[in-house]
Scaffold this motif. Structure first.
Motif: not given
Length: 225
Positions: A22-40
């Motif tokens: 999920p972090s890698g997906l967020a990073r590829r999309a140009g988002l904060d790497p923690t955007s899709f973390n389960k904790s979020k």
């Protein structure tokens, strides 16, 4: 209605499809790497936190996925209500230990699959599945016709296909294009915008397809011999 869990599970499946966390997906999309973390996915006070439409749009653009494919991921991960929806009149209903069977020549025609690549409509035959179909939702069979997949698959061989299963490099897969072409290949490489496919028969050329031209891709989990 769409659920909080469905949307997050669809993002997780999209990440898995591209062999990303999920972090890698967020990073590829140009988002904060923690955007899709389960904790979020829950706020500090326990309220549900939803991904924004902007972040989903950026993910689809970065991976080359369409909204229809994203919705198919949500359908694949839906709970019992979605399973009941697939049992409506237009869905194929195999009985007991059987699963739907369709020839490759027919698979390119309209009406045999829903948007997620699951069997639907009429005209299917049935074949006995070698494992409990209740453990693999949506599986179906395709019968090889002709010699285009020799020497690996011969005319009359039956391929068991699981739509929605994660596909990885070197998996044997069935791909259907938006033009209705259905083919069995080996997945060599998948980028955010295209897939490279190795032909099973050395006399047939390998293929490179834009993801925008691909209706769906499903993993072959078993083949008769």
């Amino acid at each position: 209605m769409l659920s909080h869990n469905q949307i997050w599970e669809a993002l997780d499946r999209l990440a898995e499809r591209h062999e990303l966390t999920p972090s890698g997906l967020a990073r590829r999309a140009g988002l904060d790497p923690t955007s899709f973390n389960k904790s979020k996915r829950l706020s500090a006070d326990g309220r549900l936190r939803w991904p924004s439409t902007e972040s989903i749009a950026k993910v689809l653009d970065a991976t080359g996925a369409s909204m229809e494919q994203f919705l198919a991921f949500m359908r694949a991960d839906a709970g019992s209500s979605e399973q009941q929806a697939r049992q409506q009149e237009n869905a194929f209903q195999p009985q007991g230990g059987s699963i739907p069977l369709l020839g490759f020549a027919q698979a390119g025609a309209g009406g045999f699959f829903d948007d997620g690549g699951f069997p639907a409509g009429q005209g299917w035959d049935v074949v006995e599945f070698p494992a409990a179909p209740s453990q693999k939702s949506g599986v179906y069979a395709l019968e090889v016709q002709g010699e285009s997949m020799m020497p690996l698959y011969r005319d009359g061989d039956v391929l068991i296909v699981e739509p929605g299963a994660q596909v990885r490099r070197n998996d044997r897969v069935v791909v259907r294009t938006n033009e209705g072409e259905v083919m069995a290949k080996v997945l060599l490489r998948q980028s955010p915008r295209s897939i490279e496919l190795l032909s099973l028969n050395p006399e047939h050329p390998n293929r490179t397809l834009e993801l925008s031209d691909v209706a769906w891709i499903a993993r072959i989990i078993w083949a008769s011999q």
